[in-house]
Write a protein that holds these residues in place. Sequence first.
Motif, PDB file in Angstrom:
ATOM      1  N   LEU A   6      38.618   0.314 123.884  1.00  0.00           N
ATOM      2  CA  LEU A   6      38.401   0.704 125.282  1.00  0.00           C
ATOM      3  C   LEU A   6      39.394  -0.035 126.183  1.00  0.00           C
ATOM      4  O   LEU A   6      39.716  -1.197 125.935  1.00  0.00           O
ATOM      5  CB  LEU A   6      36.975   0.344 125.709  1.00  0.00           C
ATOM      6  CG  LEU A   6      35.844   1.078 124.970  1.00  0.00           C
ATOM      7  CD1 LEU A   6      34.487   0.493 125.378  1.00  0.00           C
ATOM      8  CD2 LEU A   6      35.889   2.573 125.244  1.00  0.00           C
ATOM      9  N   ASN A   7      39.840   0.658 127.252  1.00  0.00           N
ATOM     10  CA  ASN A   7      40.703  -0.044 128.219  1.00  0.00           C
ATOM     11  C   ASN A   7      39.853  -0.648 129.323  1.00  0.00           C
ATOM     12  O   ASN A   7      38.610  -0.579 129.286  1.00  0.00           O
ATOM     13  CB  ASN A   7      41.810   0.879 128.745  1.00  0.00           C
ATOM     14  CG  ASN A   7      41.272   1.999 129.628  1.00  0.00           C
ATOM     15  OD1 ASN A   7      40.083   2.034 129.936  1.00  0.00           O
ATOM     16  ND2 ASN A   7      42.156   2.897 130.032  1.00  0.00           N
ATOM     17  N   ARG A   8      40.484  -1.197 130.354  1.00  0.00           N
ATOM     18  CA  ARG A   8      39.742  -1.920 131.401  1.00  0.00           C
ATOM     19  C   ARG A   8      38.779  -1.005 132.161  1.00  0.00           C
ATOM     20  O   ARG A   8      37.831  -1.464 132.785  1.00  0.00           O
ATOM     21  CB  ARG A   8      40.719  -2.579 132.384  1.00  0.00           C
ATOM     22  CG  ARG A   8      41.611  -1.538 133.051  1.00  0.00           C
ATOM     23  CD  ARG A   8      42.588  -2.076 134.043  1.00  0.00           C
ATOM     24  NE  ARG A   8      43.345  -0.926 134.529  1.00  0.00           N
ATOM     25  CZ  ARG A   8      44.115  -0.923 135.581  1.00  0.00           C
ATOM     26  NH1 ARG A   8      44.283  -2.021 136.277  1.00  0.00           N
ATOM     27  NH2 ARG A   8      44.753   0.167 135.944  1.00  0.00           N
ATOM     28  N   MET A   9      39.037   0.323 132.142  1.00  0.00           N
ATOM     29  CA  MET A   9      38.142   1.235 132.862  1.00  0.00           C
ATOM     30  C   MET A   9      37.054   1.783 131.949  1.00  0.00           C
ATOM     31  O   MET A   9      36.219   2.563 132.375  1.00  0.00           O
ATOM     32  CB  MET A   9      38.943   2.400 133.463  1.00  0.00           C
ATOM     33  CG  MET A   9      39.915   1.978 134.558  1.00  0.00           C
ATOM     34  SD  MET A   9      40.763   3.402 135.309  1.00  0.00           S
ATOM     35  CE  MET A   9      42.028   3.767 134.104  1.00  0.00           C
ATOM     36  N   GLY A  10      37.115   1.382 130.662  1.00  0.00           N
ATOM     37  CA  GLY A  10      36.088   1.860 129.737  1.00  0.00           C
ATOM     38  C   GLY A  10      36.442   3.160 129.051  1.00  0.00           C
ATOM     39  O   GLY A  10      35.556   3.846 128.535  1.00  0.00           O
ATOM     40  N   TYR A  11      37.711   3.543 129.104  1.00  0.00           N
ATOM     41  CA  TYR A  11      38.128   4.774 128.420  1.00  0.00           C
ATOM     42  C   TYR A  11      38.851   4.422 127.121  1.00  0.00           C
ATOM     43  O   TYR A  11      39.482   3.369 127.013  1.00  0.00           O
ATOM     44  CB  TYR A  11      39.098   5.579 129.297  1.00  0.00           C
ATOM     45  CG  TYR A  11      38.499   6.067 130.590  1.00  0.00           C
ATOM     46  CD1 TYR A  11      37.428   6.961 130.608  1.00  0.00           C
ATOM     47  CD2 TYR A  11      39.040   5.653 131.821  1.00  0.00           C
ATOM     48  CE1 TYR A  11      36.890   7.415 131.804  1.00  0.00           C
ATOM     49  CE2 TYR A  11      38.504   6.103 133.031  1.00  0.00           C
ATOM     50  CZ  TYR A  11      37.438   6.980 133.007  1.00  0.00           C
ATOM     51  OH  TYR A  11      36.915   7.426 134.183  1.00  0.00           O
ATOM     52  N   HIS A  12      38.777   5.376 126.180  1.00  0.00           N
ATOM     53  CA  HIS A  12      39.617   5.252 124.985  1.00  0.00           C
ATOM     54  C   HIS A  12      40.994   5.766 125.340  1.00  0.00           C
ATOM     55  O   HIS A  12      41.171   6.977 125.524  1.00  0.00           O
ATOM     56  CB  HIS A  12      39.054   6.095 123.827  1.00  0.00           C
ATOM     57  CG  HIS A  12      37.769   5.564 123.286  1.00  0.00           C
ATOM     58  ND1 HIS A  12      37.689   4.397 122.543  1.00  0.00           N
ATOM     59  CD2 HIS A  12      36.488   6.030 123.372  1.00  0.00           C
ATOM     60  CE1 HIS A  12      36.449   4.166 122.195  1.00  0.00           C
ATOM     61  NE2 HIS A  12      35.679   5.135 122.705  1.00  0.00           N
ATOM     62  N   PRO A  13      41.983   4.918 125.480  1.00  0.00           N
ATOM     63  CA  PRO A  13      43.292   5.404 125.916  1.00  0.00           C
ATOM     64  C   PRO A  13      44.012   6.151 124.797  1.00  0.00           C
ATOM     65  O   PRO A  13      43.742   5.937 123.617  1.00  0.00           O
ATOM     66  CB  PRO A  13      44.045   4.120 126.281  1.00  0.00           C
ATOM     67  CG  PRO A  13      43.408   3.059 125.453  1.00  0.00           C
ATOM     68  CD  PRO A  13      41.968   3.455 125.252  1.00  0.00           C
ATOM     69  N   ALA A  14      44.918   7.022 125.221  1.00  0.00           N
ATOM     70  CA  ALA A  14      45.761   7.715 124.245  1.00  0.00           C
ATOM     71  C   ALA A  14      46.778   6.724 123.676  1.00  0.00           C
ATOM     72  O   ALA A  14      47.096   5.721 124.303  1.00  0.00           O
ATOM     73  CB  ALA A  14      46.472   8.881 124.923  1.00  0.00           C
ATOM     74  N   GLY A  15      47.255   7.028 122.494  1.00  0.00           N
ATOM     75  CA  GLY A  15      48.286   6.189 121.886  1.00  0.00           C
ATOM     76  C   GLY A  15      49.351   7.062 121.221  1.00  0.00           C
ATOM     77  O   GLY A  15      49.117   8.255 120.951  1.00  0.00           O
TER      78      GLY A  15
END
Lengths: 85, 349, 478
Positions: free
Chosen positions: A40-49
């Motif tokens: 999870l990123n700082r906003m709580g989303y699974h970021p794309a990679g």
Amino acid sequence: MNESIGLKAHKVIINEDECKGCGLCIEMCPKDVLFEQPHLNRMGYHPAGYRGEGCIGCGHCFYACPEPGAITVLKKGYVEIEEEV
Amino acid sequence: MAKQLIKGNEAIVKGAILAGCRFFFGYPITPASEIAEAAAYYLPRVGGTFLQAESEIASINMLYGAASGGVRAMTASSSPGISLKQEGISYCAGSELPVVIVDIMRGGPGLGNIAPEQSDYNQMIKGGGHGNYKVIALAPNCAQEMCDLTMLAFELADKYRNPAAIMADGFIGQMMEPVEFPEALPRLEKKEWAIYAEGQDDDKLICSILLDPPELEQHNIKLQEKYAKIRQNEVRYEDYYLDDADFILIGYGVVSRVLQSAVDELRAAGIKIGMLRPVSLFPFPTEHIQHLAERVKKFIVIELSNGQMVDDVRLAVNGAKPVEFYGRMGGVVPTTDEIIANVRKIIEA
Amino acid sequence: MAVTAYKKAASFYESYERKSGLKDVTHYCPGCGHGVLHKLIAEALDDFNATDKTVLISPVGCSVFAYYYFKVGNIQCAHGRAPAVATGIKRVLPHSVTIAYQGDGDLAAIGGNNILQAANRGENITVFFVNNAIYGMTGGQMAPTTLLGQKTTTTPYGRTTANEGMPMKVAEIISQLDAPVYVERVAITDAKHTMKTRAAVRKAIKNQLENKGFSLVEVLSVCPSGWKMTPVQAKQWVEEHMFKIFPPGVYKDESAERDIREANKFIFSTEDIRSKLDIPSQEVIKSQIPQVPERYKDPRMILAGFGGQGILMLGVGLSEAGMEAGYNVSWIPSYGPEMRGGTANCHVNLSTNRVGSPLVSKPTVLVAMNLPSLDKFEDLVVPGGLIIYDSSLINRAPQRDDVEVFAIPATELADKLGNTRVANMIILGAYIEYTGVLTKATVLDALPNFLKKKTMVPLNRIAIEKGIEFARQKMNKS
């Protein structure tokens, strides 16, 4: 642009902090080189990679992404000029 | 300088152009249409733009846009049209845009009629739109002031970054009187907040939305401070035989002209009476009335309404002396004799 | 130059300082279409080198905060009013690139007339219309573009034709107008459509740069939050459902046919302004108030007659000449519908003192040019006052015995001069001669100043002289 001195291969750079995990870039990528990351990123989303290779520099992911600064695509031959003087 | 016999409505347009106004966004309505017509005639001659909008709502919003570009711009209408503009006036106040709005008041409510009334006092002075805002409001009573106060309205609007209104009535607009037109005002300095599309706008924002409550409160406090300054600096009124007056008639616009005649006749009959004419309705001459209340016997407020300005007189007098009211509605303008008869009744009561 | 990188446009702020919370991400929901359109616009502004002269108007809707992001002159405005606001600033700044960025509730509902009229005027502006079939900002209510059967918070059972009517087709409507140069509907559902949108955005801005007129791009967009779908599902929904009702395509394009023009900057000038405003440069006031018998001094007059008899002009003439003689004057007409048919009257004051009430309730002079006027105003005249009436048209003498009466067959005399319309000037001449309130010289000097039709000056002059002559004969007889 002299391609021999620039970037050797197309490249997607994902700014994970700005990614809202909408998945549109992943959906839009014709080469399937993007994926949803498990963390999870700082906003709580699974970021794309980016898988690290296979990008063809088409820019589809860039235009699919609603965030101005979340995705940058650098094409083969790109030179980091000391920003456009 | 030469005098010109001219309609009040036309004097507004010439005054506006002399004040540097080059943009007018209008919509036809009796009895204000001559203003748009004169603007349509004169503005193209001086390199300006007149545009007849699709509605009053559009015209006030075009004004919002034009004022954002740092120019002097105006609109004019009459009561029902002003009601429509109130949303836009609130936005102009919130975004602190200097615009000039002329209201040639007519009979209401609803479609009412086209005869003169003063029943827009509350909607303009008390804020006809939403929010904690004030509009600078000036009330001419002759053609000369239609010019002079319009010019002043532009000056004050810019000085305070605030909407300014001319509150006149059908008679003052339709009346022809001699006007001496002053020299044109010099070109405006650039406004540091305005948008010029010349490359220095990236920190410019014309905006009335402030989502964060403390931030919006701060903005409102700033506005109230500005209104306090306006109250301090910009009160304007005319005294007529007040020095030894026991009784004071208070009225503005065309009413004040009738009151002047009434005072002349009552004075001739030996009654110590005078007239106070508020020229600025906001800011209202509150302190002046407070001082007068110390020495007079009675105030008599006369309006072409159900009694709207009288509330502000009562607030100023604050119970110290009687405040009586005489009003006509529906576009009926009282005659001098009628005023005299009613004033006598009130005085003798 | 070939593209070597796709990256954040320079027309965006590097950091969104106006926004609360995180300064590097937008306020839009994940997968929102606004961000994509923002990027296409910003990129175009970069490429056209237009950032410096761009004004962006954001009315109410999710994009109300577009000013957080675009590094341009920003105006936030009322719901639906962007086309009017854009019109205002574009008229002031013709050299700017003025963009109205509107949603479907904003443009098609509350601002429906504003967009139609701005388009119809052919304002040289660019409108980006984001159609996502829903009110996003206020939490998912029905928009004019909501599809039939679509559930929103205000159509909880689905939109029906019976209750809400049909979805509004904005691109089709606007393209029916003659003025717009370019109207296209695009979508941002996949790469192909997004590239079409990119091209449309650029064309719509370029048209403005080249002064070709009004361009509108309708963008079929998504609202995953409002639609309660994932972003990917939302894009599919656009293609499956919205495309049927809102087919993408070019609805109007005259970009190639219209000339490229330079924009003229607004230039403020006060040159020659007084003459342009018809302000007289020469003093007209001669301060020649004649000696007037006490009973005629400082007249307060009611002038009345049929519309078309020149009653108002008579009043203006008296006022103009009065002003030029040095009197304080006022003229006030009955106005409005009353003036347009039937009777007309005006009140005139000529005074050596300041004029109080411009309204004359107790006239010292009544001029009645028809019977209804005499009937209506006779009783108002003060005792000792003067009633002048046109005896060619009024078949009775005034009944008052406490006033002076002066009968003038004005219309007959005018008819003999060849034009009954100068009866008013016959009365003017007769009145001034009879009372001495103004001199002949003053009135004749003033004549060209109050008569709009300059070709009529000679005949009106003759009429005034005729009136003077009539009064003189009358006075000699009595």
